[in-house]
Design an enzyme around this catalytic site. Structure first.
Site: not given
Length: 499
Positions: A58, A164, A182
């Site tokens: 990520c 994240h 995201d």
């Protein structure tokens, strides 16, 4: 035999607290924020957006999206002829296999952004307030030239998972909500969340470092990336070099027997770690074979011209002359193999910094390449007369060519002769000179003899370097600085003491 885990196709977005970007409310928030002028960065992010290719990538995916949205040229190829940031290229501060297994920390993402040519401001949650976050977010969301990457824990959003990273796509001032783009699109779609809740998610501890999460503002850096030399930390050797340059070397320089420049340089060279040659690499251009097209494009010729200019300017320094003389006198470099002049063209082609592996899309092996033939080509570069290009045909899946700069003048007797021509590609003496210039000036403050210290500091000063070489050296200096900071896990507390 263990049963295979069940497969998943996305998860249901917990709403509230999140608002799905594509829902009626999500569309309304977008339209109102767009009208309010706080969605300026959204379209460049959307144009370059990608899904993280690994569950733990990520941070890398978020950074690749932002770097491409800012139109920062990585200065090296991704695939085929294309220069484009991809997760696979963001490995200079942490090996990809380690990121794949463990993820990446906040400080390492910021370090990667710096090393990739961006300007970065990073903020831990314990160093700023919610109002500070709002102020920075409004400024960033109102400009297409700045993007915010958030480091947060998913728990406050009632989402599954832990730490994240994702880019922020915009801000709705009226409802104090932020758009999270995201990068785990296989899991959750883009969504709006209340800014105070994002702040709560940032104000959590990363267990791998014991430090709080936060956010970073990323924009274009005014300084150009390096053209000929780069710092490489694709293995662990850079850690020992960072320790040597930051801790060991200042102590070694306090020795009483250092009474002249050659003695000091010999002392420096003799004490280098055995793997020092893995730190400073020079960039060889590598491209796929073009059977019918032109030999070199105009852009390739221009980049080659810049490389040659830098090489010439390095060799015009007084420091290079001294280092070269030490090398010619057969002073041992203790395995310091920075592309030594005894390297064959085969080794150059096979070990090019951005090498054939990248172009063949085979990152698993770096030993499967061999150079079958070499030849010489002459090109015109910006009206400056003919420039020599050494081309090596490297065997791999589909062919690739390599080309590199050469120097047209003699460097005394330390030359390699091939096919009755003098080849003077970047050598160990060049790279040693560049390393000495790139070390921070404070490195030499421990020299006891004041006159020697003054003489040596003048020798390694960037003040009188030509502009092209000075930019190259300052970029390398920034890279070395941030790598050391990453090693010490102190990156977020440091501000570069140089431009």
């Amino acid at each position: 035999m263990a049963a295979a885990a069940p497969s998943l196709y996305r998860r249901v977005l917990p709403s509230p607290p999140a608002v799905d970007f594509t829902s009626p409310d999500g569309k309304r928030l977008f339209a109102e924020a767009l009208e309010g002028g706080t969605m300026e960065g959204f379209f460049s992010l959307a144009s370059c957006f990608q899904t993280q290719s690994e569950p733990a990538f990520c941070g890398l995916a978020s950074l690749a999206v932002v770097l491409n949205a800012l139109a920062i040229d990585p200065g090296r190829r991704w695939k085929g002829p294309w220069r484009w940031f991809d997760e696979s290229m963001l490995d200079c501060c942490e090996p990809l296999d380690k990121v794949k297994a463990q993820g990446i920390t906040f400080g390492k993402v910021a370090c990667l952004a710096h090393c990739s040519g961006a300007d970065v401001q990073s903020f831990r949650a314990n160093g700023v307030t919610l109002d500070d976050l709002r102020r920075h977010l409004i400024r960033c969301a109102s400009s297409p030239d700045c993007h915010l990457i958030a480091s947060y824990h998913r728990r406050p959003f009632k989402q599954t998972g832990t730490g994240h990273f994702s880019p922020v796509g915009g801000y709705h001032a009226g409802q104090d909500m932020v758009l999270i783009l995201d990068v785990a699109r296989f899991k959750y779609p883009p969504h709006w969340v209340p800014l105070p809740l994002l702040w709560e998610a940032m104000n959590t501890t990363d267990e791998s470092t014991g430090l709080l999460r936060g956010f970073m503002l990323i924009s274009r850096h005014n300084a150009a990336p390096s053209s000929l030399y780069t710092v490489s930390c694709r293995d662990e050797s850079w850690k020992s070099m960072a320790k040597y340059c930051g801790e060991d070397l200042p102590n070694l320089l306090k020795a009483d027997n250092l009474d002249n420049i050659p003695t000091l340089l010999s002392h420096f060279i003799d004490s280098l770690p055995a793997n020092a040659g893995s730190l400073i690499k020079w960039v060889v251009e590598v491209r796929r074979k073009d059977e019918d097209g032109p030999c070199l494009s105009k852009e390739e010729k221009e980049r080659l011209f810049v490389k040659e200019t830098i090489l010439h300017q390095v060799r015009d320094t007084k420091l290079f002359m001294i280092v070269r003389d030490l090398h010619c006198a057969s002073i041992q470099y203790h395995n310091y193999s920075l592309s030594s002049e005894e390297d064959s063209i085969t080794r150059i082609a096979a070990s090019a910094c951005q090498g054939a592996t990248m172009l063949s899309e085979n990152l698993a092996s770096t030993d499967a390449f061999c150079c079958r033939k070499t030849c010489f080509k002459h090109v015109q570069a910006n009206g400056d007369g003919p420039k020599t290009v050494i081309s090596g045909s490297v065997t791999c899946e589909g062919g690739v060519d390599t080309f590199l700069p050469t120097s047209p003048y003699s460097t005394r007797s330390c030359n390699l002769t091939l096919s009755n021509e003098i080849i003077k590609y970047p050598s160990s003496a060049d790279a040693m000179t560049v390393l000495l210039l790139a070390l921070h000036p404070s490195t030499w403050s421990g020299i006891r003899d004041d006159s020697l210290k003054a003489e040596f500091q003048t020798l390694v000063s960037t003040d009188n370097l030509p502009d092209v070489l000075k930019r190259e050296i300052l970029h390398l200096r920034r890279q070395l600085y941030y790598l050391k900071a990453c090693k010490d896990k102190e990156y977020e507390d440091l501000v570069p003491p140089f431009p």
